[in-house]
Design a protein around this motif. Structure first.
Motif, PDB file in Angstrom:
ATOM      1  N   ASP A  10     -33.314  63.222  75.942  1.00 42.03           N
ATOM      2  CA  ASP A  10     -32.369  62.362  76.646  1.00 42.03           C
ATOM      3  C   ASP A  10     -31.681  63.217  77.713  1.00 42.03           C
ATOM      4  O   ASP A  10     -30.907  64.115  77.395  1.00 42.03           O
ATOM      5  CB  ASP A  10     -31.354  61.816  75.643  1.00 42.03           C
ATOM      6  N   VAL A  11     -31.952  62.944  78.989  1.00 43.78           N
ATOM      7  CA  VAL A  11     -31.449  63.808  80.055  1.00 43.78           C
ATOM      8  C   VAL A  11     -30.074  63.402  80.567  1.00 43.78           C
ATOM      9  O   VAL A  11     -29.569  63.998  81.524  1.00 43.78           O
ATOM     10  CB  VAL A  11     -32.433  63.865  81.250  1.00 43.78           C
ATOM     11  N   HIS A  12     -29.421  62.434  79.905  1.00 45.32           N
ATOM     12  CA  HIS A  12     -28.165  61.940  80.478  1.00 45.32           C
ATOM     13  C   HIS A  12     -27.182  61.535  79.377  1.00 45.32           C
ATOM     14  O   HIS A  12     -27.172  60.390  78.923  1.00 45.32           O
ATOM     15  CB  HIS A  12     -28.448  60.742  81.395  1.00 45.32           C
ATOM     16  N   THR A  13     -26.366  62.486  78.924  1.00 46.99           N
ATOM     17  CA  THR A  13     -25.303  62.182  77.962  1.00 46.99           C
ATOM     18  C   THR A  13     -24.008  62.839  78.429  1.00 46.99           C
ATOM     19  O   THR A  13     -24.023  63.865  79.118  1.00 46.99           O
ATOM     20  CB  THR A  13     -25.636  62.663  76.538  1.00 46.99           C
ATOM     21  N   HIS A  14     -22.899  62.253  78.027  1.00 42.79           N
ATOM     22  CA  HIS A  14     -21.587  62.691  78.504  1.00 42.79           C
ATOM     23  C   HIS A  14     -20.748  63.293  77.386  1.00 42.79           C
ATOM     24  O   HIS A  14     -20.606  62.687  76.309  1.00 42.79           O
ATOM     25  CB  HIS A  14     -20.817  61.507  79.089  1.00 42.79           C
ATOM     26  N   VAL A 215     -37.949  64.986  93.844  1.00 40.17           N
ATOM     27  CA  VAL A 215     -36.920  64.008  93.512  1.00 40.17           C
ATOM     28  C   VAL A 215     -37.421  63.160  92.349  1.00 40.17           C
ATOM     29  O   VAL A 215     -38.516  62.599  92.392  1.00 40.17           O
ATOM     30  CB  VAL A 215     -36.562  63.121  94.713  1.00 40.17           C
ATOM     31  N   TYR A 216     -36.594  63.072  91.307  1.00 45.77           N
ATOM     32  CA  TYR A 216     -36.923  62.366  90.072  1.00 45.77           C
ATOM     33  C   TYR A 216     -35.935  61.218  89.869  1.00 45.77           C
ATOM     34  O   TYR A 216     -34.907  61.129  90.546  1.00 45.77           O
ATOM     35  CB  TYR A 216     -36.833  63.321  88.875  1.00 45.77           C
ATOM     36  N   ILE A 217     -36.233  60.358  88.906  1.00 43.93           N
ATOM     37  CA  ILE A 217     -35.349  59.240  88.557  1.00 43.93           C
ATOM     38  C   ILE A 217     -35.124  59.251  87.047  1.00 43.93           C
ATOM     39  O   ILE A 217     -36.085  59.330  86.275  1.00 43.93           O
ATOM     40  CB  ILE A 217     -35.959  57.891  88.981  1.00 43.93           C
ATOM     41  N   ASP A 218     -33.848  59.193  86.620  1.00 43.34           N
ATOM     42  CA  ASP A 218     -33.617  58.957  85.192  1.00 43.34           C
ATOM     43  C   ASP A 218     -33.236  57.500  84.977  1.00 43.34           C
ATOM     44  O   ASP A 218     -32.743  56.828  85.886  1.00 43.34           O
ATOM     45  CB  ASP A 218     -32.622  59.967  84.598  1.00 43.34           C
ATOM     46  N   LEU A 219     -33.491  57.010  83.798  1.00 39.75           N
ATOM     47  CA  LEU A 219     -33.398  55.579  83.496  1.00 39.75           C
ATOM     48  C   LEU A 219     -32.156  55.236  82.690  1.00 39.75           C
ATOM     49  O   LEU A 219     -32.118  54.224  81.982  1.00 39.75           O
ATOM     50  CB  LEU A 219     -34.648  55.131  82.739  1.00 39.75           C
ATOM     51  N   SER A 220     -31.124  56.057  82.793  1.00 36.20           N
ATOM     52  CA  SER A 220     -29.929  55.888  81.963  1.00 36.20           C
ATOM     53  C   SER A 220     -29.015  54.789  82.489  1.00 36.20           C
ATOM     54  O   SER A 220     -29.127  54.340  83.628  1.00 36.20           O
ATOM     55  CB  SER A 220     -29.151  57.202  81.919  1.00 36.20           C
ATOM     56  N   GLY A 221     -28.098  54.372  81.617  1.00 36.71           N
ATOM     57  CA  GLY A 221     -27.036  53.478  82.032  1.00 36.71           C
ATOM     58  C   GLY A 221     -27.348  52.003  81.958  1.00 36.71           C
ATOM     59  O   GLY A 221     -26.445  51.175  82.066  1.00 36.71           O
ATOM     60  N   TRP A 222     -28.611  51.662  81.762  1.00 34.31           N
ATOM     61  CA  TRP A 222     -29.038  50.272  81.634  1.00 34.31           C
ATOM     62  C   TRP A 222     -29.945  50.138  80.419  1.00 34.31           C
ATOM     63  O   TRP A 222     -30.735  51.050  80.127  1.00 34.31           O
ATOM     64  CB  TRP A 222     -29.852  49.824  82.847  1.00 34.31           C
ATOM     65  N   SER A 223     -29.876  49.022  79.751  1.00 35.70           N
ATOM     66  CA  SER A 223     -30.906  48.705  78.780  1.00 35.70           C
ATOM     67  C   SER A 223     -32.210  48.455  79.524  1.00 35.70           C
ATOM     68  O   SER A 223     -32.222  47.794  80.568  1.00 35.70           O
ATOM     69  CB  SER A 223     -30.542  47.441  77.988  1.00 35.70           C
ATOM     70  N   PRO A 224     -33.344  48.982  79.035  1.00 37.30           N
ATOM     71  CA  PRO A 224     -34.622  48.767  79.726  1.00 37.30           C
ATOM     72  C   PRO A 224     -34.979  47.300  79.951  1.00 37.30           C
ATOM     73  O   PRO A 224     -35.738  46.992  80.884  1.00 37.30           O
ATOM     74  CB  PRO A 224     -35.626  49.450  78.797  1.00 37.30           C
ATOM     75  N   LYS A 225     -34.425  46.407  79.139  1.00 36.61           N
ATOM     76  CA  LYS A 225     -34.781  45.000  79.341  1.00 36.61           C
ATOM     77  C   LYS A 225     -34.207  44.441  80.643  1.00 36.61           C
ATOM     78  O   LYS A 225     -34.627  43.365  81.098  1.00 36.61           O
ATOM     79  CB  LYS A 225     -34.342  44.150  78.158  1.00 36.61           C
ATOM     80  N   TYR A 226     -33.292  45.174  81.264  1.00 43.49           N
ATOM     81  CA  TYR A 226     -32.715  44.742  82.539  1.00 43.49           C
ATOM     82  C   TYR A 226     -33.281  45.506  83.734  1.00 43.49           C
ATOM     83  O   TYR A 226     -32.831  45.304  84.854  1.00 43.49           O
ATOM     84  CB  TYR A 226     -31.192  44.900  82.510  1.00 43.49           C
ATOM     85  N   PHE A 227     -34.263  46.373  83.512  1.00 41.11           N
ATOM     86  CA  PHE A 227     -34.826  47.131  84.630  1.00 41.11           C
ATOM     87  C   PHE A 227     -35.467  46.184  85.638  1.00 41.11           C
ATOM     88  O   PHE A 227     -36.191  45.256  85.260  1.00 41.11           O
ATOM     89  CB  PHE A 227     -35.899  48.115  84.147  1.00 41.11           C
ATOM     90  N   PRO A 228     -35.244  46.414  86.940  1.00 47.30           N
ATOM     91  CA  PRO A 228     -35.918  45.581  87.938  1.00 47.30           C
ATOM     92  C   PRO A 228     -37.429  45.808  87.885  1.00 47.30           C
ATOM     93  O   PRO A 228     -37.891  46.917  87.572  1.00 47.30           O
ATOM     94  CB  PRO A 228     -35.317  46.047  89.264  1.00 47.30           C
ATOM     95  N   LYS A 242     -42.458  61.484  87.194  1.00 51.02           N
ATOM     96  CA  LYS A 242     -41.147  61.811  87.758  1.00 51.02           C
ATOM     97  C   LYS A 242     -40.035  60.901  87.245  1.00 51.02           C
ATOM     98  O   LYS A 242     -38.936  60.893  87.803  1.00 51.02           O
ATOM     99  CB  LYS A 242     -41.213  61.741  89.290  1.00 51.02           C
ATOM    100  N   VAL A 243     -40.326  60.142  86.195  1.00 54.53           N
ATOM    101  CA  VAL A 243     -39.330  59.256  85.600  1.00 54.53           C
ATOM    102  C   VAL A 243     -38.949  59.801  84.231  1.00 54.53           C
ATOM    103  O   VAL A 243     -39.807  60.256  83.472  1.00 54.53           O
ATOM    104  CB  VAL A 243     -39.867  57.812  85.503  1.00 54.53           C
ATOM    105  N   LEU A 244     -37.640  59.759  83.917  1.00 54.06           N
ATOM    106  CA  LEU A 244     -37.096  60.455  82.758  1.00 54.06           C
ATOM    107  C   LEU A 244     -36.276  59.519  81.882  1.00 54.06           C
ATOM    108  O   LEU A 244     -35.518  58.683  82.380  1.00 54.06           O
ATOM    109  CB  LEU A 244     -36.190  61.590  83.221  1.00 54.06           C
ATOM    110  N   PHE A 245     -36.407  59.693  80.579  1.00 56.23           N
ATOM    111  CA  PHE A 245     -35.553  58.979  79.631  1.00 56.23           C
ATOM    112  C   PHE A 245     -34.134  59.527  79.692  1.00 56.23           C
ATOM    113  O   PHE A 245     -33.905  60.725  79.608  1.00 56.23           O
ATOM    114  CB  PHE A 245     -36.119  59.129  78.214  1.00 56.23           C
ATOM    115  N   GLY A 246     -33.172  58.619  79.846  1.00 60.98           N
ATOM    116  CA  GLY A 246     -31.763  58.957  79.737  1.00 60.98           C
ATOM    117  C   GLY A 246     -31.044  57.748  79.178  1.00 60.98           C
ATOM    118  O   GLY A 246     -31.411  56.606  79.478  1.00 60.98           O
ATOM    119  N   SER A 247     -30.025  57.972  78.368  1.00 63.55           N
ATOM    120  CA  SER A 247     -29.340  56.841  77.745  1.00 63.55           C
ATOM    121  C   SER A 247     -28.000  56.513  78.393  1.00 63.55           C
ATOM    122  O   SER A 247     -27.652  55.360  78.573  1.00 63.55           O
ATOM    123  CB  SER A 247     -29.127  57.118  76.252  1.00 63.55           C
ATOM    124  N   ASP A 248     -27.210  57.540  78.726  1.00 64.14           N
ATOM    125  CA  ASP A 248     -25.808  57.434  79.139  1.00 64.14           C
ATOM    126  C   ASP A 248     -24.897  57.451  77.921  1.00 64.14           C
ATOM    127  O   ASP A 248     -23.769  56.957  77.972  1.00 64.14           O
ATOM    128  CB  ASP A 248     -25.534  56.198  79.988  1.00 64.14           C
TER     129      ASP A 248
END
Length: 287
Positions: A10-14, A215-228, A242-248
């Motif tokens: 998980d590349v995105h935790t606070h 340049v990469y993209i992480d997928l954090s901050g949204w539930s995957p069911k709402y991904f465009p 270049k796409v990474l799992f992140g939760s927030d």
């Protein structure tokens, strides 16, 4: 850290609270964030380690230093790094340096990597109140590029300040991912992560990540069911490496994110890339 034993990274935790109870945001912004995202626990870093260890997931941990813009002192990078080092089987420390510190911030970046094992840096342009392409931040980017570690930038709308008059002074335009295209040109070896599905600039994020090799993209901050749909399409094809799992976390738990990701139409051969392999390569955990 035993990568083979891990299910995901998980590349995105606070880190939202320090060991002495100091919050990463002012009480006003925390209250607005809790209203926007719904109330959630604010675990300490050792509690985060226990949570992720139980799930056999590694986590990148960071806070945000926005003292220049907000007047609120950050959680110390040294504390984040030291706490992560105590749980190095599952936690990976990133630092946050206010870009308004200029060359002093660049010196700090070098010190944190050399002395504290920091593996990357987090920026939140809207909260830190700066445009990512402002030359003011370039000495810091130069140091990070030389150090060979990634820089992760919040992109898109933010829940921080939502509902507060004037958005708490937070300007959304600073988090347009197109502003990072200039950074990718001027620092061609800098690894840049565009955090979150970048609403309302998803197409801009996909364009930059497709055009610029680091340049990469992480997928954090949204539930995957709402991904465009275009994000899912690119994750399955042109950007699969270049796409990474992140939760927030703790705003969104990896439990919820992974459960919804299971329902997403992602190719079987792409799933392990997104969940672990891309991050392991980016973070230098695996060649």
């Amino acid at each position: 850290m035993n990568l083979d034993d891990l299910l995901a990274i998980d590349v995105h935790t606070h880190a939202e609270v320090s060991r002495n109870g100091h919050g990463s945001l002012s009480p006003e912004l925390f209250e607005a964030s809790a209203t926007y995202f719904k109330a959630h626990p604010r675990p300490t870093i050792p509690e985060m380690a226990a949570y992720y260890r139980e799930r056999r997931i590694a986590a990148v941990v960071f806070t945000v230093d926005a003292e220049h813009a907000t007047g609120h002192p950050p959680i110390a990078n040294e504390e984040v790094a030291e706490s992560c080092a105590e749980h190095a089987d599952v936690l990976i420390p990133f630092a946050s340096i206010d870009p308004w510190r200029g060359r002093a911030g660049a010196r700090e970046a070098r010190r944190l990597v050399a002395n504290y094992g920091v593996r990357g840096f987090k920026f939140h342009p809207s909260v830190q109140r700066f445009s990512p392409d402002d030359p003011m931040a370039y000495p810091l980017y130069e140091a990070i590029e030389e150090l060979g570690v990634p820089a992760l930038f919040h992109t898109g709308q933010t829940g921080i300040g939502a509902g507060v008059p004037g958005g708490g002074g937070i300007r959304l335009r600073y988090s347009n991912p197109m502003l990072l295209d200039d950074v990718a040109v001027d620092f061609p070896e800098l690894r840049i992560v565009l955090a979150h599905p970048s609403f309302p600039w998803q197409d801009e994020a996909l364009a930059v990540a497709t055009h610029k090799p680091y340049v990469y993209i992480d997928l954090s901050g949204w539930s995957p069911k709402y991904f465009p749909p275009q994000l899912v399409r690119y994750a399955n094809s042109l950007l699969k490496d270049k796409v990474l799992f992140g939760s927030d976390y703790p705003v969104i738990t990896p439990d919820r994110w992974l459960a919804d990701f299971d329902e997403l139409e992602i190719k079987p051969e792409v799933r392990p890339l997104i969940l672990k392999d891309n991050a392991a390569r980016l973070l230098g955990l695996r060649g």
